[in-house]
Design a protein around this motif. Structure first.
Motif, PDB file in Angstrom:
ATOM      1  N   LYS A  22      12.923   8.537  64.633  1.00  0.00           N
ATOM      2  CA  LYS A  22      12.522   8.246  66.010  1.00  0.00           C
ATOM      3  C   LYS A  22      13.639   7.505  66.716  1.00  0.00           C
ATOM      4  O   LYS A  22      14.304   6.675  66.124  1.00  0.00           O
ATOM      5  N   PRO A  23      13.852   7.789  68.010  1.00  0.00           N
ATOM      6  CA  PRO A  23      14.887   7.065  68.739  1.00  0.00           C
ATOM      7  C   PRO A  23      14.514   5.605  68.882  1.00  0.00           C
ATOM      8  O   PRO A  23      13.366   5.262  69.079  1.00  0.00           O
ATOM      9  N   VAL A  24      15.473   4.755  68.734  1.00  0.00           N
ATOM     10  CA  VAL A  24      15.228   3.328  68.883  1.00  0.00           C
ATOM     11  C   VAL A  24      16.171   2.741  69.900  1.00  0.00           C
ATOM     12  O   VAL A  24      17.174   3.330  70.248  1.00  0.00           O
ATOM     13  N   VAL A  25      15.819   1.542  70.360  1.00  0.00           N
ATOM     14  CA  VAL A  25      16.611   0.876  71.389  1.00  0.00           C
ATOM     15  C   VAL A  25      17.787   0.169  70.719  1.00  0.00           C
ATOM     16  O   VAL A  25      17.646  -0.450  69.682  1.00  0.00           O
ATOM     17  N   LYS A  26      18.950   0.257  71.339  1.00  0.00           N
ATOM     18  CA  LYS A  26      20.127  -0.444  70.828  1.00  0.00           C
ATOM     19  C   LYS A  26      19.845  -1.945  70.807  1.00  0.00           C
ATOM     20  O   LYS A  26      19.282  -2.500  71.723  1.00  0.00           O
ATOM     21  N   ALA A  27      20.245  -2.584  69.723  1.00  0.00           N
ATOM     22  CA  ALA A  27      20.012  -4.019  69.628  1.00  0.00           C
ATOM     23  C   ALA A  27      21.087  -4.631  68.750  1.00  0.00           C
ATOM     24  O   ALA A  27      21.731  -3.931  67.964  1.00  0.00           O
ATOM     25  N   VAL A  28      21.265  -5.949  68.902  1.00  0.00           N
ATOM     26  CA  VAL A  28      22.238  -6.676  68.104  1.00  0.00           C
ATOM     27  C   VAL A  28      21.539  -7.898  67.532  1.00  0.00           C
ATOM     28  O   VAL A  28      20.841  -8.608  68.245  1.00  0.00           O
ATOM     29  N   ILE A  29      21.706  -8.117  66.222  1.00  0.00           N
ATOM     30  CA  ILE A  29      21.143  -9.294  65.577  1.00  0.00           C
ATOM     31  C   ILE A  29      22.228 -10.357  65.561  1.00  0.00           C
ATOM     32  O   ILE A  29      23.300 -10.161  65.000  1.00  0.00           O
ATOM     33  N   SER A  30      21.971 -11.506  66.218  1.00  0.00           N
ATOM     34  CA  SER A  30      23.002 -12.517  66.403  1.00  0.00           C
ATOM     35  C   SER A  30      23.363 -13.171  65.079  1.00  0.00           C
ATOM     36  O   SER A  30      22.596 -13.179  64.112  1.00  0.00           O
ATOM     37  N   ASP A  31      24.563 -13.753  65.045  1.00  0.00           N
ATOM     38  CA  ASP A  31      25.026 -14.460  63.851  1.00  0.00           C
ATOM     39  C   ASP A  31      24.132 -15.652  63.551  1.00  0.00           C
ATOM     40  O   ASP A  31      23.902 -15.999  62.388  1.00  0.00           O
ATOM     41  N   GLU A  32      23.608 -16.316  64.596  1.00  0.00           N
ATOM     42  CA  GLU A  32      22.735 -17.474  64.382  1.00  0.00           C
ATOM     43  C   GLU A  32      21.463 -17.063  63.652  1.00  0.00           C
ATOM     44  O   GLU A  32      21.012 -17.756  62.739  1.00  0.00           O
ATOM     45  N   GLN A  35      22.316 -16.432  60.045  1.00  0.00           N
ATOM     46  CA  GLN A  35      22.509 -17.674  59.300  1.00  0.00           C
ATOM     47  C   GLN A  35      21.176 -18.326  58.959  1.00  0.00           C
ATOM     48  O   GLN A  35      20.994 -18.851  57.862  1.00  0.00           O
ATOM     49  N   ASN A  36      20.244 -18.280  59.898  1.00  0.00           N
ATOM     50  CA  ASN A  36      18.915 -18.857  59.638  1.00  0.00           C
ATOM     51  C   ASN A  36      18.196 -18.102  58.531  1.00  0.00           C
ATOM     52  O   ASN A  36      17.522 -18.699  57.695  1.00  0.00           O
ATOM     53  N   LEU A  37      18.314 -16.783  58.549  1.00  0.00           N
ATOM     54  CA  LEU A  37      17.649 -15.983  57.515  1.00  0.00           C
ATOM     55  C   LEU A  37      18.236 -16.277  56.139  1.00  0.00           C
ATOM     56  O   LEU A  37      17.525 -16.278  55.132  1.00  0.00           O
ATOM     57  N   ASP A  38      19.547 -16.516  56.100  1.00  0.00           N
ATOM     58  CA  ASP A  38      20.195 -16.776  54.813  1.00  0.00           C
ATOM     59  C   ASP A  38      19.773 -18.122  54.232  1.00  0.00           C
ATOM     60  O   ASP A  38      19.976 -18.377  53.045  1.00  0.00           O
ATOM     61  N   LEU A  39      19.195 -19.014  55.064  1.00  0.00           N
ATOM     62  CA  LEU A  39      18.721 -20.305  54.570  1.00  0.00           C
ATOM     63  C   LEU A  39      17.403 -20.173  53.807  1.00  0.00           C
ATOM     64  O   LEU A  39      17.048 -21.060  53.035  1.00  0.00           O
ATOM     65  N   LEU A  40      16.673 -19.098  54.059  1.00  0.00           N
ATOM     66  CA  LEU A  40      15.345 -18.949  53.469  1.00  0.00           C
ATOM     67  C   LEU A  40      15.442 -18.582  51.992  1.00  0.00           C
ATOM     68  O   LEU A  40      16.311 -17.796  51.598  1.00  0.00           O
ATOM     69  N   PRO A  41      14.519 -19.116  51.170  1.00  0.00           N
ATOM     70  CA  PRO A  41      14.551 -18.789  49.736  1.00  0.00           C
ATOM     71  C   PRO A  41      13.958 -17.417  49.440  1.00  0.00           C
ATOM     72  O   PRO A  41      14.087 -16.927  48.326  1.00  0.00           O
ATOM     73  N   LEU A  43      13.153 -13.209  50.010  1.00  0.00           N
ATOM     74  CA  LEU A  43      13.903 -11.984  50.309  1.00  0.00           C
ATOM     75  C   LEU A  43      13.429 -11.504  51.675  1.00  0.00           C
ATOM     76  O   LEU A  43      12.258 -11.185  51.842  1.00  0.00           O
ATOM     77  N   ILE A  44      14.323 -11.466  52.661  1.00  0.00           N
ATOM     78  CA  ILE A  44      13.946 -11.162  54.044  1.00  0.00           C
ATOM     79  C   ILE A  44      14.705  -9.932  54.520  1.00  0.00           C
ATOM     80  O   ILE A  44      15.913  -9.805  54.320  1.00  0.00           O
ATOM     81  N   TRP A  45      13.962  -9.043  55.176  1.00  0.00           N
ATOM     82  CA  TRP A  45      14.578  -7.867  55.848  1.00  0.00           C
ATOM     83  C   TRP A  45      13.983  -7.792  57.259  1.00  0.00           C
ATOM     84  O   TRP A  45      12.775  -7.928  57.439  1.00  0.00           O
ATOM     85  N   ILE A  46      14.857  -7.648  58.264  1.00  0.00           N
ATOM     86  CA  ILE A  46      14.377  -7.534  59.640  1.00  0.00           C
ATOM     87  C   ILE A  46      14.977  -6.318  60.302  1.00  0.00           C
ATOM     88  O   ILE A  46      16.050  -5.845  59.918  1.00  0.00           O
ATOM     89  N   LYS A  47      14.259  -5.819  61.300  1.00  0.00           N
ATOM     90  CA  LYS A  47      14.754  -4.719  62.139  1.00  0.00           C
ATOM     91  C   LYS A  47      14.539  -5.122  63.588  1.00  0.00           C
ATOM     92  O   LYS A  47      13.461  -5.500  63.997  1.00  0.00           O
ATOM     93  N   ARG A  48      15.595  -5.100  64.387  1.00  0.00           N
ATOM     94  CA  ARG A  48      15.548  -5.372  65.819  1.00  0.00           C
ATOM     95  C   ARG A  48      16.145  -4.178  66.549  1.00  0.00           C
ATOM     96  O   ARG A  48      17.361  -3.984  66.549  1.00  0.00           O
ATOM     97  N   GLY A  49      15.286  -3.351  67.156  1.00  0.00           N
ATOM     98  CA  GLY A  49      15.783  -2.135  67.817  1.00  0.00           C
ATOM     99  C   GLY A  49      16.379  -1.197  66.786  1.00  0.00           C
ATOM    100  O   GLY A  49      15.713  -0.772  65.838  1.00  0.00           O
ATOM    101  N   TYR A  53      18.849  -5.877  59.033  1.00  0.00           N
ATOM    102  CA  TYR A  53      19.620  -6.895  58.326  1.00  0.00           C
ATOM    103  C   TYR A  53      18.767  -7.460  57.201  1.00  0.00           C
ATOM    104  O   TYR A  53      17.566  -7.696  57.366  1.00  0.00           O
ATOM    105  N   CYS A  54      19.392  -7.633  56.039  1.00  0.00           N
ATOM    106  CA  CYS A  54      18.716  -8.322  54.937  1.00  0.00           C
ATOM    107  C   CYS A  54      19.470  -9.612  54.658  1.00  0.00           C
ATOM    108  O   CYS A  54      20.705  -9.665  54.789  1.00  0.00           O
ATOM    109  N   ASN A  55      18.731 -10.672  54.288  1.00  0.00           N
ATOM    110  CA  ASN A  55      19.412 -11.930  54.036  1.00  0.00           C
ATOM    111  C   ASN A  55      20.138 -11.881  52.696  1.00  0.00           C
ATOM    112  O   ASN A  55      20.027 -10.918  51.923  1.00  0.00           O
ATOM    113  N   SER A  56      20.914 -12.924  52.442  1.00  0.00           N
ATOM    114  CA  SER A  56      21.786 -12.924  51.264  1.00  0.00           C
ATOM    115  C   SER A  56      20.977 -12.824  49.971  1.00  0.00           C
ATOM    116  O   SER A  56      21.403 -12.166  49.009  1.00  0.00           O
ATOM    117  N   ASN A  57      19.806 -13.499  49.916  1.00  0.00           N
ATOM    118  CA  ASN A  57      18.990 -13.444  48.699  1.00  0.00           C
ATOM    119  C   ASN A  57      18.565 -12.020  48.366  1.00  0.00           C
ATOM    120  O   ASN A  57      18.609 -11.592  47.210  1.00  0.00           O
TER     121      ASN A  57
END
Length: 711
Positions: A22-32, A35-41, A43-49, A53-57
């Motif tokens: 499906k077509p999705v909207v262009k989006a950018v996940i900011s560095d901030e 960085q916040n996601l990488d602080l979490l213990p 396993l995190i995966w997010i989709k924005r548009g 991005y998956c966190n380091s864990n």
């Protein structure tokens, strides 16, 4: 990388690519955010548009090569027995936006599976698509514990004390029969308790007890349950994720409830920080555009229900780019921070402020009693830059323009309220900037008319319906043609000739103005080249230039290149500019272009002289060859003595400054005679000829003289 919505084959661990994404909207996940996601213990995966991005864990756990993994890559690491159900839940969620939870086994980089509690949550964006957040909490220890020690839990309490999670055995009536060491410390403040039997919910804050009771009731009926809990107060408050699992006997009756409570305080803090960063402007701390639009919609709903008025101000700082260019971006940032604080402090409890981006701010005033109340509020905002602002000892001079619109007087919804406030702001800036302007219907009509002109301009460029017409310039004593002014004309669908006023707004748009100019140049130079081939005695052709054509600082180079292409002698071309262009920002580009053209033999004419900020400095600093007296002066010179004096004064400048003086808009014999008397010897107007097409120019040039009569 966009998240793929592809069918998953649990037998082959393969993804079916036969269905289109499906077509999705262009989006950018900011560095901030990253960085916040990488602080979490977790396993995190997010989709924005279209960005994921998956966190380091998570990356380290599954051994991903990069952090922009698609959902299908995560699904491949799920145990075969769990993957198909997980895919079905995901496929339904993508269509409905409904969140889901599931326990499943996920393979690590070494090929080992561990149990995780997977939470999938969605957020509906302004583009009517869903953003996703998937959190995987490691529950391997709890899952194995439940499966291996349920029947012997009471006999092995020491094993429970090892866990950092708060583990409680709760009876179906809600009383505690056992609690591990972590639970005792969190809820009772001591490591060991000899006797329990207290009500579990009585140990929790009152605000979570109703949720807890619902979870206990569900578990007592044999269902897994979950709720968010809290303990402690103030800065020492902790947040818990409570998972309730019923322990049933052979008859299926719930004999006890195992509750595992995990401390998610750090996760909650990171989530709050992430939420704040997504709602607040980083530089000023004010609401950003996204949260402002949401708040404005809520405010309008309240205003509608209470039948009260609401006012919106859109603020634009005057010449903010100039501050950044001269004092640097840190100075501009300092101005924005100071102004944001002043705006916030000037507001009462019925008002809130947002930074929409750049140097744009918005102020909403609720509960307006009358229009005068809103006007006073706007004046208070306007005065916030009256007090000086300095940066590193240098004064930052600034002003602001404010466009205002009101609910329900001007608009009934947020989009139109924003649109009309912006219309008022643009109307103010076009008139010179600075101050407050309230929206009215006339502004909207002007905006609609300008939009129509822009669309018409795009159409005539696309359809190549532009044609140059030529109005002769004559010697007022002899009637001899001394030049032509090339004028823009275009033909509509009925083949009627239309004037430039129908596309006037296009000359304020760089792209449109330059495309129109390019078309005019090509056709004018083609005509001149044709007349040269015919051996006609040519006279200079004047070409009009709009101010925006100089904004890329390449006007002279482009024009000279076109003259070279068509082999047009430079002395046959005259560039006409209006007087006010010399006083506008960007005049340095104009001066450079005119001087270069002058050096190459191109003549320069100053049009509409006397209607702008007339200054002899202009005539001294710019390479002007001729002045054109505005037609308005010619029309009024015989009925108004001051105007007659102005025309006479301009005419007498010619011999003094070695400039040609040309009168525009001559329509009557009386005007002609008056111009001769004051010393004006050149002119153009309907008395001699209207603008004519190229074929009639050929005829005129062959006769050399023009009879002085009305056409």
């Amino acid at each position: 990388m966009a998240m793929l919505d592809l069918p998953y084959d649990s037998q082959t661990n393969q993804t079916d690519t036969s269905q289109a994404t499906k077509p999705v909207v262009k989006a950018v996940i900011s560095d901030e955010v990253k960085q916040n996601l990488d602080l979490l213990p977790h396993l995190i995966w997010i989709k924005r548009g279209d960005a994921s991005y998956c966190n380091s864990n998570l990356k380290d756990y599954i051994g991903a090569e990069h952090q922009a993994i698609a959902y299908c890559e995560l699904l491949k690491c799920v145990h075969q027995e769990d993957a198909e159900h997980l895919y079905n839940l995901w496929n339904i969620a993508q269509k409905t936006g409904q969140k889901f939870e599931k326990e499943c086994r996920i393979r690590d980089v070494y090929g080992n599976y561990q149990w995780f509690f997977v939470i999938t949550q969605s957020h509906l964006t302004d583009a009517n698509q869903f953003d996703w957040t998937i959190s995987c909490t490691n529950i391997n220890e709890r899952a194995l514990l439940l499966r291996e020690t349920t029947d012997t839990l009471r006999a092995h309490t020491d094993m429970l004390d090892v866990s950092v999670d708060c583990i409680k055995i709760v009876r179906p009536d809600g009383t505690v029969s056992h609690m591990n060491r972590s639970g005792c410390m969190a809820l009772l403040g001591q490591e060991k308790v000899k006797k329990f039997d207290m009500e579990w919910l009585s140990l929790l804050p009152p605000e979570v007890r109703d949720k807890g009771q619902l979870a206990i009731s569900a578990a007592a009926k044999g269902k897994n349950a979950r709720f968010a809990g809290m303990s402690g107060e103030g800065e020492g408050r902790q947040y818990w994720d409570n998972i309730l699992t019923p322990v049933v006997n052979e008859e299926g009756e719930t004999t006890s409830i195992l509750c595992v409570s995990r401390d998610i305080t750090l996760q909650r803090m990171a989530e709050n920080k992430l939420r704040i960063s997504s709602e607040r402007d980083e530089l000023t701390g004010l609401m950003n555009r996204r949260s402002f639009k949401q708040q404005l919609k809520k405010s309008l709903i309240k205003a509608k229900s209470s039948k009260q008025m609401l006012g919106l101000m859109l603020i634009d700082l005057d010449h903010f780019k100039h501050i950044n260019d001269t004092l640097g971006h840190p100075a501009g940032d300092h101005l924005l921070r100071v102004l944001s604080k002043r705006l916030s402090h000037s507001c009462d409890e019925n008002t809130y402020v947002a930074r929409l981006g750049g140097d744009e701010f918005a102020v909403v005033v609720n509960h307006i009693e009358d229009i005068e109340y809103f006007k006073q509020a706007a004046q208070r905002v306007l005065k916030q830059l009256d007090r000086p602002i300095t940066y590193t000892g240098k004064l930052i001079n600034g002003g602001m323009s404010i466009g205002c619109a009101m609910y329900p007087n001007d608009a009934k919804d947020s989009s139109n309220l924003l649109k009309f406030a912006d219309t008022a702001l643009n109307n103010l800036k076009e008139g010179g900037r600075g101050g407050v302007r309230f929206f009215n219907q006339e502004m909207l009509d002007i905006t609609i008319q300008k939009a129509k002109q822009l669309e018409t301009a795009r159409q005539i460029v696309r359809e190549n319906s532009i044609e140059p017409y030529y109005q002769p310039k004559v010697n007022l004593e002899t009637g001899k043609i001394i030049g032509f002014e090339a004028l823009l004309r275009w033909k509509d669908t009925q083949n009627h000739i239309q004037l430039p006023g129908t596309v006037a707004e296009a000359f304020n748009d760089y792209e449109l103005a330059t495309k129109i100019a390019e078309t005019m140049h090509i056709k004018i130079f083609n005509d001149i080249a044709h007349w040269i081939q015919q051996g006609l005695a040519l006279v200079p052709i004047s070409v009009n230039a709009s101010p925006v054509e100089f904004m890329r600082d390449n006007y002279a180079e482009i024009l000279l290149k076109r003259l070279e292409h068509y082999q047009i002698p430079h002395h046959l071309i005259e560039i006409e500019i209006t007087e006010h262009i010399l006083a506008e920002r960007g005049y340095i580009y104009v001066a450079r272009a005119l001087n270069k053209l002058k050096q190459e033999g191109v003549r320069i004419a100053l049009d509409d002289f006397g209607t702008g900020h007339s200054s002899l400095t202009h005539l001294h600093d710019y390479p002007v060859d001729s002045l054109k007296i505005d037609c308005g002066f010619v029309r009024r010179m015989n009925s108004e003595l001051p105007i007659h004096a102005i025309v006479q004064g301009i005419s007498q400048l010619g011999p003094i400054l070695s400039l040609d003086i040309i009168a525009e808009g001559i329509e009557t014999e009386e005007q002609l005679e008056s111009l001769k008397q004051v010393g004006c010897s050149l002119g153009q107007g309907f008395l001699f000829s209207r603008a004519i097409d190229a074929s009639h120019v050929t005829e005129m040039l062959s006769k050399h003289y023009l009879q002085l009569k009305k056409y």
